[in-house]
Design a protein around this motif. Structure first.
Motif, mmCIF file in Angstrom:
data_model
loop_
_atom_site.group_PDB
_atom_site.id
_atom_site.type_symbol
_atom_site.label_atom_id
_atom_site.label_comp_id
_atom_site.label_asym_id
_atom_site.label_seq_id
_atom_site.Cartn_x
_atom_site.Cartn_y
_atom_site.Cartn_z
ATOM 1 N N THR A 236 0.793 -1.235 0.000
ATOM 2 C CA THR A 236 0.000 0.000 0.000
ATOM 3 C C THR A 236 0.819 1.277 0.000
ATOM 4 O OG1 THR A 236 -0.139 0.158 2.418
ATOM 5 C CG2 THR A 236 -1.790 -1.210 1.298
ATOM 6 N N ASN A 238 1.688 2.815 2.658
ATOM 7 C CA ASN A 238 1.020 3.635 3.669
ATOM 8 C C ASN A 238 1.101 2.930 5.014
ATOM 9 O OD1 ASN A 238 -1.358 4.367 5.360
ATOM 10 N ND2 ASN A 238 -1.808 5.747 3.664
ATOM 11 N N THR A 241 -2.453 2.506 6.824
ATOM 12 C CA THR A 241 -3.247 1.441 6.219
ATOM 13 C C THR A 241 -2.655 0.080 6.559
ATOM 14 O OG1 THR A 241 -3.873 2.882 4.382
ATOM 15 C CG2 THR A 241 -4.100 0.520 4.030
ATOM 16 N N GLU A 293 -7.293 3.040 0.114
ATOM 17 C CA GLU A 293 -5.883 2.782 -0.166
ATOM 18 C C GLU A 293 -5.419 3.571 -1.393
ATOM 19 O OE1 GLU A 293 -4.858 -1.306 -0.342
ATOM 20 O OE2 GLU A 293 -5.712 -1.780 1.614
ATOM 21 N N SER A 296 -4.185 7.062 -0.793
ATOM 22 C CA SER A 296 -3.096 7.176 0.189
ATOM 23 C C SER A 296 -2.187 8.372 -0.083
ATOM 24 C CB SER A 296 -2.269 5.884 0.215
ATOM 25 O OG SER A 296 -3.020 4.816 0.729
ATOM 26 N N ARG A 299 -3.894 11.478 1.251
ATOM 27 C CA ARG A 299 -3.926 11.524 2.716
ATOM 28 C C ARG A 299 -2.534 11.805 3.288
ATOM 29 N NH1 ARG A 299 -5.001 6.913 4.743
ATOM 30 N NH2 ARG A 299 -5.177 5.580 2.910
ATOM 31 N N ALA A 506 -4.315 5.785 7.666
ATOM 32 C CA ALA A 506 -5.717 5.496 7.609
ATOM 33 C C ALA A 506 -6.333 5.562 8.975
ATOM 34 C CB ALA A 506 -5.919 4.090 7.021
#
Length: 518
Positions: A236, A238, A241, A293, A296, A299, A506
């Motif tokens: 991902t 991230n 996440t 996702e 990402s 974010r 996340a």
């Protein structure tokens, strides 16, 4: 080197456990459960079972290097999980290899998750002074370290944390000292809920929690979590996440550990419980989780903004704060109109009530902003605010598209608000404002909005689903632009820390007002 396969290759460097519950064996199971291709370089051999360790054999450090070179010269490595390292020589050999592969020109840098195996179950130290010093030198090559409570105390040179706040404080000190993310883990604490948090020098970036399961079969939990975290990050990009997925999977694996029958001591977790049920991991077939996702980078961009970081640490200029509030108040008026329109278009009573209640809450919040903070001053809408509102109004002709377009203001605001609320303290200049970011009501509203949009998506055809995704993605980009329109993010403003990239976290237990307020 074969670059055609998109599968993520994850290398575990750790000791072995012939009983299969911890070490390399647990790592490989965890990597597979998380959807990666597992590889292993063995740093130590153990003779152990569910009742304890009988013996440890450490091969020559040079042989570990041969294993690592054999892999890295032939296979691309997307992430590395590091576990048991028995002595200073082994650690230094590994450090030399990591420096080479992470510094090689023209090659992707693999993420590194380091699980410092330092303290035995008995409480005895597993490393001598030289090995302890060498392990600390290794932190420069790590992105995340994942100590348990006893290991965290050793690394922080402090007494063992007796509560969660103490553990967070120790993790923050460690993150600052070594410029690394720390995953603080609450599994060793005496509490009904198990809390984990990603922490940097500024404090908690993301906290997740799960129910504590009544089982003694938790052998290899730390190994498994760190390996799953590395794998999900490779997939991902991230860390937030990755933590959510790893934590959800681990909680399920622990809850079903007693379904196994392995040994007479502390048995392993059930790594493949979901697979054996014939059920894919929830995130693999949840379209909205996939949407989350896919945004990402957006974010992550929000977390890196000067406005967000200054609001979090209290250094945000008052005029920037008021400019933001003014635009937010303007935004909420039209956002409420769009939610009223969603209530008109909604096909069922439950959805109609949700959107209508949310619209009413928005108008109440806009009035509170003006009367409480802006002294009835109504600013002119910025081009950024206007663009976002025009996007929402353009979506108002189609219920499915409008619902998807409205969702990011719930979801992203909750995600960002989690970390802002976590940074609050009595001396913070915006303490009353940050306090509004913590509300069970908004948690429930966000969950309801996600479920509602998921239901609409499930009943839509392929064309409508594509349109919903485009609306969701566009609104997410507008959220980033909305946060970025103050002077704190004007050209020439200070950039974020060196580890800001990849930290679009996340939300897990988000916070906020009953209505969204950016």
């Amino acid at each position: 080197m074969n670059t055609m396969n998109s599968t993520k290759n994850i290398l575990s460097i750790a000791g072995s456990d012939p009983s299969g519950g911890a070490g390399i064996q647990a790592d490989l199971k965890s990597i597979a459960a998380a959807g990666g291709y597992g590889m292993a370089a063995i740093s130590a051999l153990t003779a152990q079972n569910t009742r304890g360790v009988r013996a440890v054999h450490v091969p020559p450090a040079g042989f570990l290097t041969e294993q690592l070179l054999a892999i890295s010269e032939d296979i691309s490595i997307d992430a590395i999980k590091i576990g048991m390292l028995a002595n200073a020589q082994v650690i230094d050999e590994l450090g030399t290899w990591l420096a080479q592969i992470r510094g090689a020109a023209g090659t992707a840098v693999p993420a590194v998750v380091l699980d410092p195996v330092m303290v035995a179950t008995s409480g005895d130290s597993l490393l001598d002074a030289a090995a302890d010093a060498a392990l600390r030198r290794l932190f420069v090559h790590a992105d995340v370290i994942t100590p348990n409570i006893p290991e965290l105390a050793v690394l922080a040179r402090s007494p063992e944390a007796a509560d969660w706040d103490s553990a967070v404080s120790q993790a923050r000190m460690l993150a600052a000292e070594y410029d690394v993310l720390v995953l603080a883990k609450g599994g060793h604490l005496d509490s009904e809920r198990c809390r984990d948090a990603l922490i940097d020098a500024d404090g908690v970036l993301l906290e997740v929690e799960s129910r504590r399961h009544a089982t003694g079969n938790t052998h290899g939990t730390g190994c498994s979590l760190s390996a799953a975290l590395a794998t999900h990050y490779a997939r991902t990009g991230n860390w937030g996440t990755a933590l959510r997925h790893a934590k959800d999977w681990l909680s399920d694996a622990i809850s079903r550990a007693d379904e196994l029958s392995v040994g007479s001591g502390h048995g392993p977790i059930n790594h493949f419980a979901g697979l054996w049920d014939g059920i894919r991991p929830a995130q693999a077939h949840d379209p909205l989780a996939q949407w989350w996702e896919r945004i990402s980078p957006i974010r992550a961009g929000i977390d890196e903004l000067g406005f967000i970081r200054a609001l979090k640490d209290g250094s945000l200029a008052r005029e920037d704060f008021e400019d933001y509030l003014g635009q937010d108040a303007l935004y909420l008026r039209t956002y409420a109109r769009c939610m009223s329109r969603a209530a008109e278009l909604a096909p069922d009573t439950e959805s109609q009530r949700f959107w209508a209640a949310s619209a009413s809450g928005c108008l109440e919040e806009e009035l509170k902003l003006h009367r409480g903070r802006l002294d009835e001053r109504v600013p002119e809408p910025s081009a950024t605010t206007t663009a976002y509102l025009n996007h929402l109004l353009a979506a108002s002709h189609d219920y499915a598209v409008l619902a998807a377009a409205l969702l990011p203001c719930f979801w992203i605001y909750q995600d960002t608000g989690t970390r802002l609320a976590a940074a609050n303290h009595e001396a913070h200049p915006y303490t009353d404002w940050l306090a509004t970011y913590s509300s069970p009501e908004f948690d429930a509203a966000t969950a309801a909005a996600i479920d509602l949009v998921a239901g609409v998506h499930a009943g839509a055809d392929a064309r409508a689903r594509a349109a919903m995704w485009r609306a969701f993605e566009a609104s997410s980009a507008h959220e980033l632009a909305f946060f970025a329109q103050t002077a704190a993010d004007a050209p020439g403003a200070a950039a974020g820390p060196k580890r800001a990239a990849g930290l679009g976290l996340a939300g897990a237990a988000g916070h906020g007002e009953p209505v969204p307020v950016r």
